[in-house]
Design an enzyme around this catalytic site. Structure first.
Site, PDB file in Angstrom:
ATOM      1  N   ASN A  97      68.276 -21.625  29.606  1.00 54.65           N
ATOM      2  CA  ASN A  97      67.495 -20.883  30.598  1.00 54.65           C
ATOM      3  C   ASN A  97      68.133 -19.560  31.001  1.00 54.65           C
ATOM      4  O   ASN A  97      67.421 -18.625  31.370  1.00 54.65           O
ATOM      5  CB  ASN A  97      67.321 -21.772  31.848  1.00 54.65           C
ATOM      6  CG  ASN A  97      66.827 -20.995  33.050  1.00 54.65           C
ATOM      7  OD1 ASN A  97      65.643 -20.674  33.147  1.00 54.65           O
ATOM      8  ND2 ASN A  97      67.732 -20.652  33.967  1.00 54.65           N
ATOM      9  N   TYR A 162      63.456  -6.156  27.452  1.00 55.58           N
ATOM     10  CA  TYR A 162      63.243  -7.573  27.810  1.00 55.58           C
ATOM     11  C   TYR A 162      62.257  -8.248  26.850  1.00 55.58           C
ATOM     12  O   TYR A 162      62.517  -9.369  26.378  1.00 55.58           O
ATOM     13  CB  TYR A 162      62.739  -7.677  29.249  1.00 55.58           C
ATOM     14  CG  TYR A 162      62.463  -9.103  29.668  1.00 55.58           C
ATOM     15  CD1 TYR A 162      63.507 -10.009  29.833  1.00 55.58           C
ATOM     16  CD2 TYR A 162      61.160  -9.551  29.876  1.00 55.58           C
ATOM     17  CE1 TYR A 162      63.256 -11.329  30.213  1.00 55.58           C
ATOM     18  CE2 TYR A 162      60.909 -10.868  30.258  1.00 55.58           C
ATOM     19  CZ  TYR A 162      61.954 -11.748  30.417  1.00 55.58           C
ATOM     20  OH  TYR A 162      61.711 -13.053  30.786  1.00 55.58           O
ATOM     21  N   SER A 165      63.696  -9.214  23.606  1.00 56.15           N
ATOM     22  CA  SER A 165      64.727 -10.261  23.761  1.00 56.15           C
ATOM     23  C   SER A 165      64.088 -11.643  23.862  1.00 56.15           C
ATOM     24  O   SER A 165      64.687 -12.647  23.475  1.00 56.15           O
ATOM     25  CB  SER A 165      65.612  -9.982  24.989  1.00 56.15           C
ATOM     26  OG  SER A 165      64.980 -10.374  26.200  1.00 56.15           O
TER      27      SER A 165
HETATM   28  N1  LIG Z   1      60.718 -15.292  36.640  1.00 57.74           N
HETATM   29  C1  LIG Z   1      59.843 -14.998  35.709  1.00 57.74           C
HETATM   30  O1  LIG Z   1      58.751 -14.445  35.973  1.00 57.74           O
HETATM   31  C2  LIG Z   1      60.121 -15.365  34.268  1.00 57.74           C
HETATM   32  C3  LIG Z   1      59.054 -15.243  33.368  1.00 57.74           C
HETATM   33  C4  LIG Z   1      59.278 -15.578  32.035  1.00 57.74           C
HETATM   34  C5  LIG Z   1      60.523 -16.010  31.615  1.00 57.74           C
HETATM   35  N2  LIG Z   1      61.538 -16.111  32.523  1.00 57.74           N
HETATM   36  C6  LIG Z   1      62.836 -16.568  32.023  1.00 57.74           C
HETATM   37  O2  LIG Z   1      63.294 -17.628  32.808  1.00 57.74           O
HETATM   38  C7  LIG Z   1      64.725 -17.621  32.840  1.00 57.74           C
HETATM   39  C8  LIG Z   1      65.194 -17.699  34.284  1.00 57.74           C
HETATM   40  O3  LIG Z   1      64.690 -16.579  34.994  1.00 57.74           O
HETATM   41  P1  LIG Z   1      64.632 -16.517  36.584  1.00 57.74           P
HETATM   42  O4  LIG Z   1      63.434 -15.693  36.919  1.00 57.74           O
HETATM   43  O5  LIG Z   1      64.801 -17.862  37.130  1.00 57.74           O
HETATM   44  O6  LIG Z   1      65.917 -15.596  36.850  1.00 57.74           O
HETATM   45  P2  LIG Z   1      67.054 -15.658  38.013  1.00 57.74           P
HETATM   46  O7  LIG Z   1      67.720 -14.333  37.974  1.00 57.74           O
HETATM   47  O8  LIG Z   1      66.469 -16.128  39.289  1.00 57.74           O
HETATM   48  O9  LIG Z   1      68.035 -16.773  37.453  1.00 57.74           O
HETATM   49  C9  LIG Z   1      68.737 -16.557  36.245  1.00 57.74           C
HETATM   50  C10 LIG Z   1      70.136 -17.135  36.373  1.00 57.74           C
HETATM   51  O10 LIG Z   1      70.804 -16.926  35.119  1.00 57.74           O
HETATM   52  C11 LIG Z   1      72.142 -16.507  35.416  1.00 57.74           C
HETATM   53  N3  LIG Z   1      72.672 -15.737  34.279  1.00 57.74           N
HETATM   54  C12 LIG Z   1      72.293 -14.509  33.866  1.00 57.74           C
HETATM   55  N4  LIG Z   1      73.026 -14.128  32.810  1.00 57.74           N
HETATM   56  C13 LIG Z   1      73.902 -15.134  32.554  1.00 57.74           C
HETATM   57  C14 LIG Z   1      74.913 -15.331  31.601  1.00 57.74           C
HETATM   58  N5  LIG Z   1      75.202 -14.381  30.667  1.00 57.74           N
HETATM   59  N6  LIG Z   1      75.618 -16.489  31.612  1.00 57.74           N
HETATM   60  C15 LIG Z   1      75.347 -17.438  32.538  1.00 57.74           C
HETATM   61  N7  LIG Z   1      74.408 -17.315  33.487  1.00 57.74           N
HETATM   62  C16 LIG Z   1      73.684 -16.163  33.494  1.00 57.74           C
HETATM   63  C17 LIG Z   1      72.036 -15.673  36.682  1.00 57.74           C
HETATM   64  O11 LIG Z   1      73.282 -15.590  37.361  1.00 57.74           O
HETATM   65  C18 LIG Z   1      70.974 -16.444  37.466  1.00 57.74           C
HETATM   66  O12 LIG Z   1      71.552 -17.406  38.324  1.00 57.74           O
HETATM   67  C19 LIG Z   1      65.163 -16.354  32.106  1.00 57.74           C
HETATM   68  O13 LIG Z   1      65.517 -16.688  30.775  1.00 57.74           O
HETATM   69  C20 LIG Z   1      63.916 -15.495  32.135  1.00 57.74           C
HETATM   70  O14 LIG Z   1      63.865 -14.587  31.051  1.00 57.74           O
HETATM   71  C21 LIG Z   1      61.367 -15.790  33.843  1.00 57.74           C
END
Ligand SMILES: NC(=O)c1ccc[n+]([C@@H]2O[C@H](COP(=O)([O-])OP(=O)(O)OC[C@H]3O[C@@H](n4cnc5c(N)ncnc54)[C@H](O)[C@@H]3O)[C@@H](O)[C@H]2O)c1
Length: 255
Positions: A97, A162, A165
């Site tokens: 994630n 993004y 990626s």
């Molecule tokens: N929120 C959205 O709308 C959305 C939509 C599609 C996909 N996503 C995907 O869901 C996942 C979570 O997103 P979110 O919105 O919960 O983000 P968020 O920023 O709330 O949480 C992401 C977490 O990942 C951690 N992180 C980042 N880089 C890291 C690394 N190199 N090593 C370890 N930890 C790391 C951060 O510290 C954070 O706690 C991501 O992969 C994102 O691309 C999110």
């Protein structure tokens, strides 16, 4: 999340590793998995937030260990998987994630931003899949769920880094599904639409409002709604599903 209910949960007896668990979708997934009886090893590079998650989970009777670290670093990912093996005897589930969501159109994007985002979203996801799968293949079973996105299917403004990626997440899911199928390991992905997480809260409100209107259900998703889909794909209920990318997007991709 009492230990009695853990015996009846949908993940009772399973060992799960969740990356990026200190916030947003990862945190909601950790909370749901713990409530469903999984033993957890959670990762994030934000050590203090991760420790507070583990304190909250263990306070409710769950088994949870924190391994802070950066998923783009091979040694950190190995340590994460080794900890799960030592603490819980193996890895049944990986939720890959951890991710960053940089906003930049092509003119604003730089090579440095590309490398930084790809380090986490591409290299990090690859390393987590590789080292978790090693453990799973040894035991002939396991399930991986990767975090893709609607941005891996449809173009959006400001996603020159993004968006590509997240094609990596879908690409790993498809190609590793073929590598791993005969070895008893399934790999799937969820493709969330816009979800109300801290990452999205940090973005420009005007742009988010526009994107939210493109979701036919007319709202942002909640992290718990993505966690439910991840739970299904990770559980034995999805035993004949591998290589799938499931939209959790309020109908965004149906248009
Ligand atoms: N929120 C959205 O709308 C959305 C939509 C599609 C996909 N996503 C995907 O869901 C996942 C979570 O997103 P979110 O919105 O919960 O983000 P968020 O920023 O709330 O949480 C992401 C977490 O990942 C951690 N992180 C980042 N880089 C890291 C690394 N190199 N090593 C370890 N930890 C790391 C951060 O510290 C954070 O706690 C991501 O992969 C994102 O691309 C999110």
């Amino acid at each position: 999340m009492a230990s009695e209910s853990n015996l009846r949960g949908r993940l009772a007896g399973k060992s799960a590793v969740i990356t990026g668990a200190a916030s947003g979708i990862g945190r909601a997934t950790a909370e749901r998995f713990a409530a469903e009886g999984a033993s957890l090893v959670v990762n994030d590079r934000e050590a203090a937030a991760l420790d507070s998650l583990v304190a909250a989970l263990t306070g409710k009777g769950a088994k949870a260990h924190a391994v802070s670290g950066d998923v783009s670093r091979e040694a950190d990912v190995r340590r994460l998987m080794d900890t799960a093996v030592q603490a819980h005897g193996g890895i049944d589930i990986l939720v890959a994630n951890a991710g960053v969501i940089p906003e930049a159109d092509l003119a604003a994007a730089t090579a440095e931003l590309w490398d930084r985002a790809m380090a986490t979203n591409a290299r990090g996801m690859f390393l987590c899949c590789k080292f978790a799968a090693e453990v799973m293949v040894r035991r002939g079973k396991g399930a991986i769920v990767c975090l893709s996105s609607i941005s891996a299917f449809a173009g959006q403004p400001g996603q020159a880094v993004y968006g590509p990626s997240k094609f990596v997440a879908s690409g790993l899911t498809k190609h590793l599904a073929i590598d791993l199928a005969a070895k008893g390991v399934r790999i799937n992905a969820v493709a969330p639409g816009t979800i109300a997480t801290p990452a999205v809260a940090r973005m420009a409100k005007e742009g988010i409002d526009k994107v939210v209107k493109l979701h036919p259900l007319g709202r942002m998703g909640r992290p718990e709604e993505v966690a439910s889909a991840i739970l299904f794909l990770a559980s034995d209920e999805a035993s004949f599903i591998t290589g799938a990318v499931l939209p959790v997007d309020g109908g965004y991709l149906a248009q």
